[in-house]
Design a protein around this motif. Structure first.
Motif, PDB file in Angstrom:
ATOM      1  N   GLU A  75       9.558  -6.676   3.177  1.00  0.00           N
ATOM      2  CA  GLU A  75      10.745  -6.585   2.323  1.00  0.00           C
ATOM      3  C   GLU A  75      11.621  -7.822   2.468  1.00  0.00           C
ATOM      4  O   GLU A  75      12.112  -8.378   1.476  1.00  0.00           O
ATOM      5  CB  GLU A  75      11.547  -5.318   2.668  1.00  0.00           C
ATOM      6  CG  GLU A  75      10.919  -4.033   2.155  1.00  0.00           C
ATOM      7  CD  GLU A  75      11.592  -2.769   2.689  1.00  0.00           C
ATOM      8  OE1 GLU A  75      11.431  -1.719   2.047  1.00  0.00           O
ATOM      9  OE2 GLU A  75      12.263  -2.815   3.738  1.00  0.00           O
ATOM     10  N   VAL A  76      11.808  -8.269   3.711  1.00  0.00           N
ATOM     11  CA  VAL A  76      12.666  -9.433   3.939  1.00  0.00           C
ATOM     12  C   VAL A  76      12.082 -10.680   3.270  1.00  0.00           C
ATOM     13  O   VAL A  76      12.798 -11.441   2.621  1.00  0.00           O
ATOM     14  CB  VAL A  76      12.872  -9.687   5.454  1.00  0.00           C
ATOM     15  CG1 VAL A  76      13.675 -10.951   5.683  1.00  0.00           C
ATOM     16  CG2 VAL A  76      13.571  -8.495   6.092  1.00  0.00           C
ATOM     17  N   CYS A  77      10.782 -10.852   3.406  1.00  0.00           N
ATOM     18  CA  CYS A  77      10.138 -12.016   2.763  1.00  0.00           C
ATOM     19  C   CYS A  77      10.322 -11.965   1.250  1.00  0.00           C
ATOM     20  O   CYS A  77      10.575 -12.983   0.610  1.00  0.00           O
ATOM     21  CB  CYS A  77       8.652 -12.051   3.096  1.00  0.00           C
ATOM     22  SG  CYS A  77       8.325 -12.431   4.825  1.00  0.00           S
ATOM     23  N   GLU A  78      10.219 -10.781   0.690  1.00  0.00           N
ATOM     24  CA  GLU A  78      10.350 -10.644  -0.753  1.00  0.00           C
ATOM     25  C   GLU A  78      11.803 -10.858  -1.197  1.00  0.00           C
ATOM     26  O   GLU A  78      12.066 -11.532  -2.191  1.00  0.00           O
ATOM     27  CB  GLU A  78       9.864  -9.253  -1.184  1.00  0.00           C
ATOM     28  CG  GLU A  78       9.504  -9.181  -2.656  1.00  0.00           C
ATOM     29  CD  GLU A  78       9.138  -7.763  -3.079  1.00  0.00           C
ATOM     30  OE1 GLU A  78       8.623  -6.996  -2.231  1.00  0.00           O
ATOM     31  OE2 GLU A  78       9.377  -7.430  -4.252  1.00  0.00           O
ATOM     32  N   ILE A  79      12.731 -10.300  -0.444  1.00  0.00           N
ATOM     33  CA  ILE A  79      14.145 -10.443  -0.807  1.00  0.00           C
ATOM     34  C   ILE A  79      14.582 -11.901  -0.715  1.00  0.00           C
ATOM     35  O   ILE A  79      15.268 -12.422  -1.588  1.00  0.00           O
ATOM     36  CB  ILE A  79      15.030  -9.566   0.114  1.00  0.00           C
ATOM     37  CG1 ILE A  79      14.791  -8.076  -0.163  1.00  0.00           C
ATOM     38  CG2 ILE A  79      16.514  -9.901  -0.067  1.00  0.00           C
ATOM     39  CD1 ILE A  79      15.308  -7.147   0.924  1.00  0.00           C
ATOM     40  N   LYS A 126      15.015  -0.733  -3.693  1.00  0.00           N
ATOM     41  CA  LYS A 126      15.783  -1.348  -2.611  1.00  0.00           C
ATOM     42  C   LYS A 126      15.646  -2.873  -2.632  1.00  0.00           C
ATOM     43  O   LYS A 126      16.635  -3.602  -2.553  1.00  0.00           O
ATOM     44  CB  LYS A 126      15.274  -0.795  -1.281  1.00  0.00           C
ATOM     45  CG  LYS A 126      16.038  -1.285  -0.076  1.00  0.00           C
ATOM     46  CD  LYS A 126      15.417  -0.672   1.168  1.00  0.00           C
ATOM     47  CE  LYS A 126      16.018  -1.241   2.433  1.00  0.00           C
ATOM     48  NZ  LYS A 126      15.235  -0.818   3.610  1.00  0.00           N
ATOM     49  N   THR A 127      14.404  -3.363  -2.749  1.00  0.00           N
ATOM     50  CA  THR A 127      14.178  -4.806  -2.790  1.00  0.00           C
ATOM     51  C   THR A 127      14.852  -5.428  -3.999  1.00  0.00           C
ATOM     52  O   THR A 127      15.459  -6.493  -3.919  1.00  0.00           O
ATOM     53  CB  THR A 127      12.666  -5.107  -2.837  1.00  0.00           C
ATOM     54  OG1 THR A 127      12.029  -4.365  -1.806  1.00  0.00           O
ATOM     55  CG2 THR A 127      12.387  -6.567  -2.623  1.00  0.00           C
ATOM     56  N   TRP A 128      14.744  -4.720  -5.123  1.00  0.00           N
ATOM     57  CA  TRP A 128      15.371  -5.200  -6.371  1.00  0.00           C
ATOM     58  C   TRP A 128      16.880  -5.353  -6.176  1.00  0.00           C
ATOM     59  O   TRP A 128      17.457  -6.397  -6.487  1.00  0.00           O
ATOM     60  CB  TRP A 128      15.062  -4.199  -7.482  1.00  0.00           C
ATOM     61  CG  TRP A 128      15.723  -4.483  -8.797  1.00  0.00           C
ATOM     62  CD1 TRP A 128      15.595  -5.611  -9.552  1.00  0.00           C
ATOM     63  CD2 TRP A 128      16.621  -3.618  -9.509  1.00  0.00           C
ATOM     64  NE1 TRP A 128      16.341  -5.486 -10.705  1.00  0.00           N
ATOM     65  CE2 TRP A 128      16.980  -4.282 -10.703  1.00  0.00           C
ATOM     66  CE3 TRP A 128      17.137  -2.340  -9.267  1.00  0.00           C
ATOM     67  CZ2 TRP A 128      17.849  -3.716 -11.642  1.00  0.00           C
ATOM     68  CZ3 TRP A 128      17.989  -1.780 -10.198  1.00  0.00           C
ATOM     69  CH2 TRP A 128      18.341  -2.458 -11.371  1.00  0.00           C
ATOM     70  N   ILE A 129      17.525  -4.332  -5.635  1.00  0.00           N
ATOM     71  CA  ILE A 129      18.976  -4.363  -5.447  1.00  0.00           C
ATOM     72  C   ILE A 129      19.371  -5.460  -4.449  1.00  0.00           C
ATOM     73  O   ILE A 129      20.315  -6.217  -4.681  1.00  0.00           O
ATOM     74  CB  ILE A 129      19.497  -2.978  -5.000  1.00  0.00           C
ATOM     75  CG1 ILE A 129      19.340  -1.966  -6.146  1.00  0.00           C
ATOM     76  CG2 ILE A 129      20.968  -3.075  -4.576  1.00  0.00           C
ATOM     77  CD1 ILE A 129      19.777  -0.549  -5.803  1.00  0.00           C
ATOM     78  N   TYR A 130      18.613  -5.553  -3.354  1.00  0.00           N
ATOM     79  CA  TYR A 130      18.937  -6.581  -2.355  1.00  0.00           C
ATOM     80  C   TYR A 130      18.738  -7.997  -2.896  1.00  0.00           C
ATOM     81  O   TYR A 130      19.443  -8.925  -2.513  1.00  0.00           O
ATOM     82  CB  TYR A 130      18.139  -6.369  -1.075  1.00  0.00           C
ATOM     83  CG  TYR A 130      18.891  -5.525  -0.064  1.00  0.00           C
ATOM     84  CD1 TYR A 130      19.965  -6.066   0.649  1.00  0.00           C
ATOM     85  CD2 TYR A 130      18.558  -4.192   0.156  1.00  0.00           C
ATOM     86  CE1 TYR A 130      20.670  -5.306   1.558  1.00  0.00           C
ATOM     87  CE2 TYR A 130      19.272  -3.417   1.073  1.00  0.00           C
ATOM     88  CZ  TYR A 130      20.310  -3.981   1.769  1.00  0.00           C
ATOM     89  OH  TYR A 130      21.027  -3.229   2.661  1.00  0.00           O
ATOM     90  N   ARG A 131      17.781  -8.147  -3.785  1.00  0.00           N
ATOM     91  CA  ARG A 131      17.600  -9.489  -4.381  1.00  0.00           C
ATOM     92  C   ARG A 131      18.778  -9.839  -5.268  1.00  0.00           C
ATOM     93  O   ARG A 131      19.238 -10.984  -5.281  1.00  0.00           O
ATOM     94  CB  ARG A 131      16.293  -9.553  -5.173  1.00  0.00           C
ATOM     95  CG  ARG A 131      15.093  -9.708  -4.259  1.00  0.00           C
ATOM     96  CD  ARG A 131      13.835  -9.832  -5.055  1.00  0.00           C
ATOM     97  NE  ARG A 131      13.819 -11.084  -5.802  1.00  0.00           N
ATOM     98  CZ  ARG A 131      12.756 -11.874  -5.869  1.00  0.00           C
ATOM     99  NH1 ARG A 131      11.643 -11.530  -5.247  1.00  0.00           N
ATOM    100  NH2 ARG A 131      12.793 -12.971  -6.558  1.00  0.00           N
TER     101      ARG A 131
END
Ligand SMILES: [Zn+2]
Lengths: 79, 216
Positions: free
Chosen positions: B178-182, B86-91
């Protein structure tokens, strides 16, 4: 325990909900909420707001875009 | 080219929850079309909402989401599970949307914290206590749908960074990590943006409930 004015309390609600406050501040928020009706109501509205945000109108990709992507995925298998 | 028959994995997808990442990645690599469709249908709506905080039209947002999925299709074999799927796709989505936003000359002032502060300044000093009256329970479907519309409209008026953060967090239900990472921002920064955005949205709802209040 930390003491908060009503204005300060309002500024700390997200941090409180995120569990990002240290112990004295967290206790201070709890104590203030327990005895201040206005802030208690404000906090409740804050939570209602967050709940309402999580219930957005449905949204989806147009059918042609979805079909194009599925066929792109299928194409990939042939490579 | 036959599609793999629907098995237990797809069954659990149909129930609304996606299976764990390793199962998803293995299925995608094996060309499991049902899994890809499940991902597409689970996440595209949220991705469109996030894309809208960067680009100005529905059409652009759809293109951003489409390009993101194409990049996912092309990149799945090289995906390393250092982050979640999910994080990968959102990034990928955010990077694609940013580029697109720049092309539309709607550049996000990510580097300038002050811009959002300035935009939120009128919130400071609001005598909020005066507005902290009891709200009606939005029990009627009509009221609930008005509130939904009001929020959607309001989000479009937020400073872009606040809009992106609140969309990821409160609309799409991402965690703060997740938000911080994205978005590659600090936890403190994330929290400030989120808090300002929530405060603004609560204010609009308060105005709205005030305006529909029955005279006593
Ligand atoms: Zn108070």
């Amino acid at each position: 325990m930390k003491r908060f004015t009503c204005d300060e309390l309002a500024e700390h609600l997200t941090a409180y909900l995120e569990d990002a406050l240290d112990r004295p501040a967290r206790d201070g928020v709890r104590a203030h909420l327990a005895c201040c009706e206005g802030c208690e109501r404000y906090f409740e509205q804050f939570r209602v707001t967050i709940g309402a945000l999580g219930d957005p109108p449905p949204e989806k990709l147009p059918a042609d875009v979805r079909a194009r992507l599925l066929s792109a995925f299928r194409e990939r298998r042939r490579l | 080219m036959s599609v793999r028959p629907e098995g237990a994995i797809v069954g659990s997808v149909a129930g609304g929850e996606l299976p764990p990442d390793d199962v998803v990645v293995t299925a995608l690599r094996a060309g499991d079309e049902a899994m890809f469709a499940a991902l597409l249908d689970t996440w595209s709506g949220g991705m469109l909402r996030v894309a809208r905080s960067y680009v100005s039209t529905d059409h652009s947002a759809e293109e951003v989401v489409q390009d993101t999925w194409l990049a996912v299709i092309g990149g799945i074999d090289a995906f390393e599970s250092r982050s979640s799927v999910k994080t990968w796709i959102y990034r990928i989505l955010v990077n694609t949307a940013k580029k697109r936003g720049v092309r539309e000359s709607r550049t996000l002032p990510w580097s300038s914290f002050e811009q959002d502060r300035a935009a939120g300044r009128d919130l400071d000093g609001v005598p909020w206590k005066a507005f902290a009256e009891a709200w009606p329970t939005p029990e009627s479907e009509a009221l609930a749908s008005e509130v939904r519309g009001l929020i959607a409209e309001g989000l479009a008026r937020l400073p872009p960074r606040q809009r992106t953060v609140i969309t990821l967090r409160d609309v799409e239900g991402c965690t703060s990590e997740e938000v911080c990472e994205i978005l590659e921002i600090s936890a403190a920064n994330q929290r400030v943006l989120l808090h300002r955005a929530r405060t603004a949205v609560r204010g609009w709802l308060a105005d709205y409930f005030e305006s529909v209040k029955q005279p006593e």
